[in-house]
Design a protein around this motif. Sequence first.
Motif, short mmCIF file in Angstrom:
data_model
loop_
_atom_site.label_atom_id
_atom_site.label_comp_id
_atom_site.label_asym_id
_atom_site.label_seq_id
_atom_site.Cartn_x
_atom_site.Cartn_y
_atom_site.Cartn_z
N ILE A 300 21.21 95.29 44.75
CA ILE A 300 21.44 96.73 44.84
C ILE A 300 22.66 96.92 45.74
O ILE A 300 22.64 96.50 46.90
CB ILE A 300 20.23 97.44 45.48
N PRO A 301 23.74 97.50 45.21
CA PRO A 301 24.91 97.69 46.07
C PRO A 301 24.54 98.63 47.22
O PRO A 301 23.81 99.61 47.03
CB PRO A 301 25.95 98.32 45.15
N SER A 302 25.00 98.30 48.40
CA SER A 302 24.54 99.08 49.55
C SER A 302 25.67 99.97 50.07
O SER A 302 26.83 99.60 50.04
CB SER A 302 24.07 98.09 50.62
N MET A 303 25.28 101.14 50.54
CA MET A 303 26.28 102.11 51.00
C MET A 303 26.94 101.66 52.30
O MET A 303 28.13 101.84 52.50
CB MET A 303 25.61 103.48 51.24
N ASP A 304 26.14 101.06 53.20
CA ASP A 304 26.71 100.74 54.52
C ASP A 304 27.25 99.31 54.59
O ASP A 304 27.42 98.77 55.66
CB ASP A 304 25.68 100.98 55.64
N GLU A 305 27.56 98.70 53.42
CA GLU A 305 28.15 97.35 53.42
C GLU A 305 29.40 97.35 54.29
O GLU A 305 29.67 96.44 55.04
CB GLU A 305 28.55 96.93 52.01
N LYS A 306 30.20 98.42 54.14
CA LYS A 306 31.50 98.45 54.82
C LYS A 306 31.34 98.53 56.33
O LYS A 306 32.19 98.10 57.08
CB LYS A 306 32.33 99.62 54.30
N LEU A 329 10.11 88.96 55.73
CA LEU A 329 9.63 87.57 55.73
C LEU A 329 10.09 86.88 57.02
O LEU A 329 11.14 87.21 57.57
CB LEU A 329 10.21 86.82 54.53
N GLN A 330 9.30 85.90 57.46
CA GLN A 330 9.75 85.09 58.61
C GLN A 330 10.90 84.17 58.17
O GLN A 330 11.84 83.97 58.91
CB GLN A 330 8.60 84.22 59.14
N PHE A 331 10.78 83.65 56.93
CA PHE A 331 11.81 82.74 56.44
C PHE A 331 12.05 82.99 54.96
O PHE A 331 11.12 83.17 54.18
CB PHE A 331 11.35 81.28 56.63
N LEU A 332 13.33 82.97 54.58
CA LEU A 332 13.68 83.09 53.17
C LEU A 332 14.76 82.04 52.86
O LEU A 332 15.85 82.06 53.44
CB LEU A 332 14.21 84.50 52.87
N GLY A 333 14.45 81.09 51.97
CA GLY A 333 15.40 80.04 51.61
C GLY A 333 16.27 80.47 50.45
O GLY A 333 15.78 80.66 49.34
N LEU A 334 17.58 80.63 50.72
CA LEU A 334 18.52 81.05 49.68
C LEU A 334 19.73 80.11 49.62
O LEU A 334 20.82 80.49 49.20
CB LEU A 334 19.03 82.48 49.97
N PHE A 335 19.53 78.87 50.08
CA PHE A 335 20.66 77.95 50.13
C PHE A 335 21.17 77.66 48.72
O PHE A 335 20.38 77.41 47.80
CB PHE A 335 20.22 76.64 50.82
N GLU A 336 22.49 77.70 48.54
CA GLU A 336 23.13 77.48 47.24
C GLU A 336 22.59 78.44 46.17
O GLU A 336 22.30 78.04 45.04
CB GLU A 336 23.00 76.00 46.83
N THR A 337 22.43 79.69 46.58
CA THR A 337 22.19 80.77 45.61
C THR A 337 23.21 81.86 45.96
O THR A 337 23.71 81.90 47.08
CB THR A 337 20.79 81.41 45.74
N SER A 338 23.46 82.75 45.01
CA SER A 338 24.44 83.82 45.29
C SER A 338 23.83 84.89 46.21
O SER A 338 24.54 85.65 46.85
CB SER A 338 24.89 84.46 43.98
N LEU A 339 22.49 84.93 46.29
CA LEU A 339 21.82 86.01 47.04
C LEU A 339 22.08 85.95 48.54
O LEU A 339 22.00 86.96 49.23
CB LEU A 339 20.31 85.96 46.79
N CYS A 340 22.38 84.74 49.06
CA CYS A 340 22.50 84.63 50.53
C CYS A 340 23.71 85.39 51.06
O CYS A 340 23.82 85.64 52.26
CB CYS A 340 22.55 83.16 50.96
N ARG A 341 24.62 85.79 50.16
CA ARG A 341 25.83 86.48 50.65
C ARG A 341 25.67 88.00 50.71
O ARG A 341 26.59 88.71 51.08
CB ARG A 341 27.03 86.11 49.77
N LEU A 342 24.48 88.48 50.35
CA LEU A 342 24.26 89.94 50.36
C LEU A 342 24.13 90.46 51.79
O LEU A 342 23.87 89.71 52.72
CB LEU A 342 23.02 90.28 49.54
N THR A 343 24.26 91.77 51.94
CA THR A 343 24.25 92.35 53.29
C THR A 343 22.86 92.44 53.88
O THR A 343 22.60 91.93 54.97
CB THR A 343 24.84 93.78 53.24
#
Length: 751
Positions: A300-306, A329-343
Motif C-alpha cells: 500500500i503506497p504510504s502518504m508519509d513515505e517522504k 510482530l516481534q520478528f518478521l523475516g523478509l530477507f531477499e524479498t522486495s517487502l523489506c524495503r517498504l516504509t
Amino acid sequence: SLKMASDSPESLMTLCTDYCLRNLEGTLCYLLDNETLRLHPDIFLPSEICDKLVNEYVELVKTDSIFEPHESFFTLFSDPRSTRLARIHLREHIVQDQDLEAIRKQDLIELYLTNCEKLTAKSLQTLVSFSHTLISLSLFGCCNIFYEEENPGGCEDDCLVNPTRQVLVKDFTFEGFSRLRILNLGRLIEGVNVETLLRPLASLAALDLSGIQLNDVGFLTQWKDSLVSLVLYNMDLSEEHIQVIAQLRKLRHLDISRDHLSSYYKFKLTRRVLNLFVENLVNLTSLDISGHTMLENCTIPSMDEKMGQTSTEPAKSSIAPFRGLKRPLQFLGLFETSLCRLTHIPAYKVSGDKNEEQVLNAIEAYTEHRPEITSRAINLLFDIARIERCSQLLRALQLVITALKCHKDDKNIQVTGSAALFYLTNSEYRMEQSVKLRRQVIQVVLNGMESYQEVTVQRNCCLTLCNFSIPEELEFQYRRVNELLLNILNQSRQDESIQRIAVHLCNALVCQVDNDHKEAVGKMGFVMTMLKLIQKKLADKTCDQVMEFSWSALWNITDETPDNCEMFLNYSGMKLFLECLKEFPEKQELHRNMLGLLGNVAEVKELRPQLMTSQFISVFSNLLESKADGIEVSYNACGVLSHIMFDGPEAWGICEPHREEVVKRMWAAIQSWDINSRRNINYRSFEPILRLLPQGISPVSQHWATWALYNLVSVYPDKYCPLLIKEGGIPLLKDMIKMASARQETKEMAR
C-alpha cells in the motif's frame, strides 16, 4: 543456542572451566595406564558445572587449534553418581557413537546434536536410554544417524571383498519419548518416514523440518492444540500445506522461508495466503517468509513515505495483509524479498537487506543453521562497513566472530567474514573496541588462516592483522601467528600481495620484542625463510618491498640474539649480502637494513672471526664513504668495524687492507657526520655501545661509541637520557675522560 561472542569480562565459572579443560590431568583427572583419563574418586559435580564442561569442551575443540581433544573425555561423565549432565550441545565430527554411549546413564533434559555426521544408527539406540527425561532434542544435519552398517555375508574374509554397506533404519520411532516437546529434524535424509517417526509423540510444542520435502503434512494437525513453533525452511509448499498450517491455531512462530538460490520452487506467496495466516494464527508473534517471490502486489503506497517516519503499527502497515494483525510482530523475516524495503513494517525486528539493522538481524537469525544465507548477509554487511559507517559496531563484530567460529569449514563464510572483519577493525572503529573483543577477532582470523590455504581468505586475514598494534596486540598468540606467517612464506607458489603483507607482519612481529621471543621464532626457521625470499628476489633481479622487509626483519631478529646471528652466517647470509650490494648499488634503504643486521652480527665476539676476510673488510671500509640514507649506512659500517677493531691488532688476520689504513678512514668518516643528525634507528639497549668505552686498545672504537651516545641523547633526550643512566653509562664516561689513551676530542664529547 549459539554461544555469542561477548564483550563483558569472563565469569569466574568460565575461567575455571577453561582452566580445568586445558589441564584435566592436573585438576579433575588422573591418567590410568598412561592413556585413559579417569575422574578422581572424590569428585562430585552438579549438572551446572558438568554441562558447562562438556559444552565448553566442544567449543574449544572446534575453535582452538592448540587444544587437544581427549579420546576418553566423555567417559568422565559415565556415572551420574559423580557427574550429572542435563543440557548438552554437541557439534560436528567432535562426537561419535561411543561418546553418546558413554553418557547413556545420564538423565538428559536437552540434547542438541548439530551436524554430527559421524553418528550412526547406534546412536539412535542410545537416544532411547534418554527417552524418559528428554524434553528437547535436535538431530539437525546428522545425516548418517538413520544409517546402520550391514555386513553382507557376515564372515571376516568376505568383508574384504564386500565393504560394509549403509542401510537405512526403517523401524525406529519416538515411542516412549513421553516428555519430548521440542524436536529439530532439519536436513533429515530422504527415505525416513517422518509421519511414522513422530506419531508416538503426544504433545509437540516445537518442530523443525528444515530442508525436508514432504508432499503431505496433514499429520501435523495431531498437535494443533500444542504446536507453538513450526519451521519448514526450504520445503516446497503447496495449497495443501497452507491449509494444514492455517489449522495450527496455537502457532506463535512460523517459518516458511527459503533459500531462493537453492532450487526451483513452484510455490509463490500471495496476498490470500498471508491473509489466511493473519486471520487464523491469532497468536503469531514471529513469521519468516524470507526468499519468497510475491505473486501479486501486496503493498500500500504510504502518504508519509517522504517524511521518512516509520511506524510499526499494523494499521499503518505498507504490507496490506498485515493490517489485520492485532499487534506488531516481534520478528518478521523478509530477507531477499522486495517487502523489506517498504516504509511501514509492523514488526519490532525485521531481517532484510535494506539497511544495517535488517542485515544484522538476518545474520543473527540464520547463522547457526543456514550458513548459505548468512554468508550473503555478511556480504551485505561488508558493503555497509566499507562504504558507509557501521552504527552498531559492537554487535556487528560479535555476529561476524560468532559466524566465523560456528562455520570454520565453510569457505563462503570464511571469505566474506574475513573481509568484513578487515573493515570492522580498522582505525576508525578502534576506540569502541575492548581488548577482549579484539583478541576474539585475532583468534578467528588465525583459525581462518589455519583452515584455509585459499588465497582470498589468507589475504583478508593478513590484512586484518595489519589493523592491530604489532607486536603488542598479537603477543598472546605469538608463536601461532609466526608459525602461520612462516607457513605462508614457505609455500612454493605464492601470491605477490600476500607475500608482501606477510613479510611486513613478520618484520613488525620481531621488532621491539624480548629476546626469548626472537630466539623462539629463530628456531621456527625464520632466518632461513627470509634468506630464501631474498634469494628468490635476487634471482629475479628485483629489489622490492619484500626484499627490503626481509632484510629489515633479519636486522630485527638478530638484535642481541647471538643464535640468530649465527644462523644468518651458517645459511650463507654474507654471500647474499655481497650479491645484493653488487646487484643493487643504488638502493639506500636496502644498504641500511643490511648493515644494521651486520652490526648485530659484529657485536657477537665468537662470530667476528668470520667477518675477518679481505673481501668483507674492504666492502665495510668502502661503505664508510657512503652517503646513503643520510649517515646511516656509513654509521653502521663504522659500527661493524669498531667491534672488529676492539679485538685488537692480533685479531687482524689479513694483509690487505692494513689495519691503520682502515682506522684512518674510520676517523675521517666520523668527523664528516653532522652531530645533530636525526636518526633512522631504534636502540632498546646501549650495552653493545657501552662495552666499547672502557678500553684503550682501539681509540677509534671508543670515539664511535661516544659519538653515537652523544648524538642520541642530544637529538632524543627524553628517550635516551634515562636509558643511558639506567644502564650505568655515566660512570663509564667519567672513567673514560681520565684515560690517557683516549683522544682529546673523544673526551670533549664525553664531557
